[in-house]
Design a protein around this motif. Sequence first.
Motif, PDB file in Angstrom:
ATOM      1  N   ILE A  92      91.140  66.766  29.733  1.00  0.00           N
ATOM      2  CA  ILE A  92      91.642  68.112  29.422  1.00  0.00           C
ATOM      3  C   ILE A  92      91.960  68.762  30.764  1.00  0.00           C
ATOM      4  O   ILE A  92      91.056  69.086  31.530  1.00  0.00           O
ATOM      5  CB  ILE A  92      90.598  68.930  28.644  1.00  0.00           C
ATOM      6  N   THR A  93      93.235  68.948  31.058  1.00  0.00           N
ATOM      7  CA  THR A  93      93.613  69.402  32.397  1.00  0.00           C
ATOM      8  C   THR A  93      93.553  70.917  32.568  1.00  0.00           C
ATOM      9  O   THR A  93      93.352  71.409  33.669  1.00  0.00           O
ATOM     10  CB  THR A  93      95.041  68.940  32.739  1.00  0.00           C
ATOM     11  N   ASN A  94      93.780  71.669  31.495  1.00  0.00           N
ATOM     12  CA  ASN A  94      93.943  73.119  31.573  1.00  0.00           C
ATOM     13  C   ASN A  94      95.076  73.498  32.531  1.00  0.00           C
ATOM     14  O   ASN A  94      95.035  74.543  33.178  1.00  0.00           O
ATOM     15  CB  ASN A  94      92.632  73.814  32.003  1.00  0.00           C
ATOM     16  N   ASP A  95      96.105  72.645  32.634  1.00  0.00           N
ATOM     17  CA  ASP A  95      97.236  72.972  33.495  1.00  0.00           C
ATOM     18  C   ASP A  95      98.254  73.828  32.755  1.00  0.00           C
ATOM     19  O   ASP A  95      98.048  74.208  31.595  1.00  0.00           O
ATOM     20  CB  ASP A  95      97.871  71.706  34.066  1.00  0.00           C
ATOM     21  N   GLU A  96      99.356  74.141  33.419  1.00  0.00           N
ATOM     22  CA  GLU A  96     100.350  75.051  32.861  1.00  0.00           C
ATOM     23  C   GLU A  96     100.971  74.516  31.566  1.00  0.00           C
ATOM     24  O   GLU A  96     101.402  75.296  30.708  1.00  0.00           O
ATOM     25  CB  GLU A  96     101.449  75.306  33.884  1.00  0.00           C
ATOM     26  N   LYS A  97     101.008  73.198  31.412  1.00  0.00           N
ATOM     27  CA  LYS A  97     101.593  72.587  30.218  1.00  0.00           C
ATOM     28  C   LYS A  97     100.550  72.229  29.171  1.00  0.00           C
ATOM     29  O   LYS A  97     100.871  71.643  28.144  1.00  0.00           O
ATOM     30  CB  LYS A  97     102.370  71.330  30.609  1.00  0.00           C
ATOM     31  N   ASN A  98      99.281  72.608  29.433  1.00  0.00           N
ATOM     32  CA  ASN A  98      98.189  72.305  28.511  1.00  0.00           C
ATOM     33  C   ASN A  98      98.091  70.791  28.260  1.00  0.00           C
ATOM     34  O   ASN A  98      97.845  70.330  27.153  1.00  0.00           O
ATOM     35  CB  ASN A  98      98.381  73.037  27.173  1.00  0.00           C
ATOM     36  N   THR A  99      98.260  70.034  29.318  1.00  0.00           N
ATOM     37  CA  THR A  99      98.291  68.576  29.204  1.00  0.00           C
ATOM     38  C   THR A  99      96.929  68.017  28.814  1.00  0.00           C
ATOM     39  O   THR A  99      95.896  68.404  29.380  1.00  0.00           O
ATOM     40  CB  THR A  99      98.709  67.946  30.546  1.00  0.00           C
ATOM     41  N   LEU A 100      96.934  67.111  27.859  1.00  0.00           N
ATOM     42  CA  LEU A 100      95.741  66.367  27.474  1.00  0.00           C
ATOM     43  C   LEU A 100      96.101  64.885  27.492  1.00  0.00           C
ATOM     44  O   LEU A 100      97.116  64.482  26.938  1.00  0.00           O
ATOM     45  CB  LEU A 100      95.242  66.793  26.091  1.00  0.00           C
ATOM     46  N   ILE A 101      95.294  64.088  28.162  1.00  0.00           N
ATOM     47  CA  ILE A 101      95.596  62.664  28.328  1.00  0.00           C
ATOM     48  C   ILE A 101      94.486  61.825  27.710  1.00  0.00           C
ATOM     49  O   ILE A 101      93.352  61.817  28.221  1.00  0.00           O
ATOM     50  CB  ILE A 101      95.757  62.296  29.814  1.00  0.00           C
ATOM     51  N   GLU A 102      94.784  61.157  26.636  1.00  0.00           N
ATOM     52  CA  GLU A 102      93.835  60.194  26.086  1.00  0.00           C
ATOM     53  C   GLU A 102      93.824  58.960  26.977  1.00  0.00           C
ATOM     54  O   GLU A 102      94.854  58.579  27.535  1.00  0.00           O
ATOM     55  CB  GLU A 102      94.225  59.816  24.656  1.00  0.00           C
ATOM     56  N   ASP A 103      92.660  58.331  27.121  1.00  0.00           N
ATOM     57  CA  ASP A 103      92.528  57.202  28.055  1.00  0.00           C
ATOM     58  C   ASP A 103      93.050  57.605  29.429  1.00  0.00           C
ATOM     59  O   ASP A 103      93.776  56.857  30.092  1.00  0.00           O
ATOM     60  CB  ASP A 103      93.284  55.970  27.549  1.00  0.00           C
ATOM     61  N   GLY A 104      92.655  58.810  29.849  1.00  0.00           N
ATOM     62  CA  GLY A 104      93.150  59.359  31.111  1.00  0.00           C
ATOM     63  C   GLY A 104      92.200  59.127  32.265  1.00  0.00           C
ATOM     64  O   GLY A 104      91.088  58.589  32.111  1.00  0.00           O
ATOM     65  N   ALA A 105      92.641  59.546  33.449  1.00  0.00           N
ATOM     66  CA  ALA A 105      91.846  59.351  34.658  1.00  0.00           C
ATOM     67  C   ALA A 105      92.272  60.341  35.733  1.00  0.00           C
ATOM     68  O   ALA A 105      93.374  60.897  35.689  1.00  0.00           O
ATOM     69  CB  ALA A 105      91.986  57.924  35.167  1.00  0.00           C
ATOM     70  N   ILE A 106      91.391  60.520  36.717  1.00  0.00           N
ATOM     71  CA  ILE A 106      91.643  61.394  37.855  1.00  0.00           C
ATOM     72  C   ILE A 106      91.352  60.608  39.122  1.00  0.00           C
ATOM     73  O   ILE A 106      90.300  59.967  39.241  1.00  0.00           O
ATOM     74  CB  ILE A 106      90.718  62.634  37.834  1.00  0.00           C
TER      75      ILE A 106
ATOM     76  N   GLU B 261      95.583  62.773  42.071  1.00  0.00           N
ATOM     77  CA  GLU B 261      96.529  62.334  41.048  1.00  0.00           C
ATOM     78  C   GLU B 261      95.837  62.351  39.698  1.00  0.00           C
ATOM     79  O   GLU B 261      94.627  62.115  39.594  1.00  0.00           O
ATOM     80  CB  GLU B 261      97.042  60.925  41.358  1.00  0.00           C
ATOM     81  N   VAL B 262      96.620  62.609  38.649  1.00  0.00           N
ATOM     82  CA  VAL B 262      96.121  62.611  37.268  1.00  0.00           C
ATOM     83  C   VAL B 262      97.054  61.740  36.445  1.00  0.00           C
ATOM     84  O   VAL B 262      98.282  61.858  36.557  1.00  0.00           O
ATOM     85  CB  VAL B 262      96.071  64.040  36.676  1.00  0.00           C
ATOM     86  N   GLY B 263      96.509  60.844  35.653  1.00  0.00           N
ATOM     87  CA  GLY B 263      97.362  59.981  34.842  1.00  0.00           C
ATOM     88  C   GLY B 263      96.555  59.128  33.894  1.00  0.00           C
ATOM     89  O   GLY B 263      95.406  59.467  33.566  1.00  0.00           O
ATOM     90  N   SER B 264      97.131  58.024  33.456  1.00  0.00           N
ATOM     91  CA  SER B 264      96.413  57.138  32.546  1.00  0.00           C
ATOM     92  C   SER B 264      95.426  56.295  33.335  1.00  0.00           C
ATOM     93  O   SER B 264      95.647  55.974  34.514  1.00  0.00           O
ATOM     94  CB  SER B 264      97.388  56.237  31.791  1.00  0.00           C
ATOM     95  N   PHE B 265      94.348  55.929  32.689  1.00  0.00           N
ATOM     96  CA  PHE B 265      93.315  55.128  33.334  1.00  0.00           C
ATOM     97  C   PHE B 265      93.882  53.789  33.801  1.00  0.00           C
ATOM     98  O   PHE B 265      93.665  53.358  34.941  1.00  0.00           O
ATOM     99  CB  PHE B 265      92.165  54.925  32.343  1.00  0.00           C
ATOM    100  N   LYS B 266      94.632  53.168  32.936  1.00  0.00           N
ATOM    101  CA  LYS B 266      95.198  51.857  33.259  1.00  0.00           C
ATOM    102  C   LYS B 266      96.112  51.942  34.475  1.00  0.00           C
ATOM    103  O   LYS B 266      96.050  51.098  35.383  1.00  0.00           O
ATOM    104  CB  LYS B 266      95.965  51.301  32.056  1.00  0.00           C
ATOM    105  N   ASP B 267      96.964  52.955  34.504  1.00  0.00           N
ATOM    106  CA  ASP B 267      97.917  53.078  35.611  1.00  0.00           C
ATOM    107  C   ASP B 267      97.208  53.322  36.940  1.00  0.00           C
ATOM    108  O   ASP B 267      97.570  52.730  37.970  1.00  0.00           O
ATOM    109  CB  ASP B 267      98.900  54.213  35.343  1.00  0.00           C
ATOM    110  N   LEU B 268      96.198  54.187  36.931  1.00  0.00           N
ATOM    111  CA  LEU B 268      95.544  54.541  38.188  1.00  0.00           C
ATOM    112  C   LEU B 268      94.712  53.393  38.746  1.00  0.00           C
ATOM    113  O   LEU B 268      94.703  53.159  39.967  1.00  0.00           O
ATOM    114  CB  LEU B 268      94.682  55.790  38.016  1.00  0.00           C
TER     115      LEU B 268
END
Length: 440
Positions: A9-23, A32-39
């Motif tokens: 849950i980013t709480n960014d300007e676009k209200n972005t929520l990333i399932e299977d996400g990572a920081i 960087e913020v994105g998908s777990f697999k990609d990072l």
Amino acid sequence: MIIGNGTVITNDEKNTLIEDGAILIKDNFIAEVGSFKDLITKYKDEEVIDVDGKLIMPGFICAHSHIYSAYARGMNVNKNTSGFLNVLENLWWNLDKKLSLEDVKLNAYTTYIESIKNGVTTLIDHHSSPNAIDGSLYKIKEAATEIGIRTSLCYEVTDRDGYIRRDLGIKENVNFIKYCQNDNSDMIKALFGLHASFTLSDDTLYKVKEASNGLDTGFHIHVAEGIHDQFDSLKKYEKRVVERLFDFNILNEKCIAVHCVHINPLEMEILKQTNTNVVHNPQSNMNNAVGCPNVLRMMDMGINVGLGTDAYTNDMFDSMKCANILHKFNTYDNTVGFNETKKMQFENNPKLLKNYFKHELGIIKEGAYADVITLSYDPTTPLDESNWFGHLIFGLSGRDVNDTMVNGKFVMRDREILTVDERRINANSRQRAKEIWRLI
């Protein structure tokens, strides 16, 4: 370091929520913020913290509290506490006088530990210890630094304990503000603390303004929490509290006006025009039976209204849950409260901190400070970008926080505080509280 394999849950300007996400965290920043697999594919040499499906979100901000009240939990008060003035005189102003510098530090330890365990990563405090003023903010700072929490401190200047203590309070603020201005960590900040209009004479406010010249700081003051604050100002100065503070040039974008329960539309307009921040503390207002501030109108006007606890709790989930229902109850309107509470915590509190800290807080995005929490939560209904706040309000509490990171470092993992001995501190607090209670 990569923290991932959870719902971000980013709480960014676009209200972005990333399932299977990572920081991705570099030093004390989010890189960087994105998908777990990609990072983990992109940054193969990074340490990976797999949260196994937990929620990952920004740490909470508490915009107003009182560390000095930590011994009050469970304490009996034998004196009259009927009415708000008696609560102040016979409870809080009785307790704060009993504190030594070591009590102040112990109170800071226990408050900060509990805050971290509830996912609070930044806390703005308003301190009072009339018989232990000199060095009190430094004692709190020592605890904050050892524990690893981000904080802003001030000392409560007041006339109620005499001119000598008033002047010591002014000096403590000035010295600590200067200290913080030379500290480059961006972990410790300072405001100039004032109690409330009804315990501050014109002479004191002149002294405060003189002492604050050139410091480029804001003030942190209780405003019209109880109706007596307005009665006193009208009787002595023939003006309302906010008008009086305006005349002393107290109000600006760095000022925190706490409570504002009994202000009128003119005063709200002054707060708006001066860009003054208001902090709402719903549980405290209800507990003290002082009334419900017109937060809805203030927010409609564009006043930046943040959310605190006033030390009633150290759990911002509690404060959010109460704010949501208080304004429904007060207005007989079940359509209000929810969106306003989300805005207070997740938009207005971060906006407030921009006045003091160098980089963004309360958000997960590239360039923001790495103040991050994880929560153990297996939702029974779908969770997405449109309803995550509903899950926070109705499905979670501070006790669901599993890990807390501040400034890129874990201060709690798997509910265990990493930086200090929590059990020893709590045992010391219990023992000292027994001694303090005998004096109340």
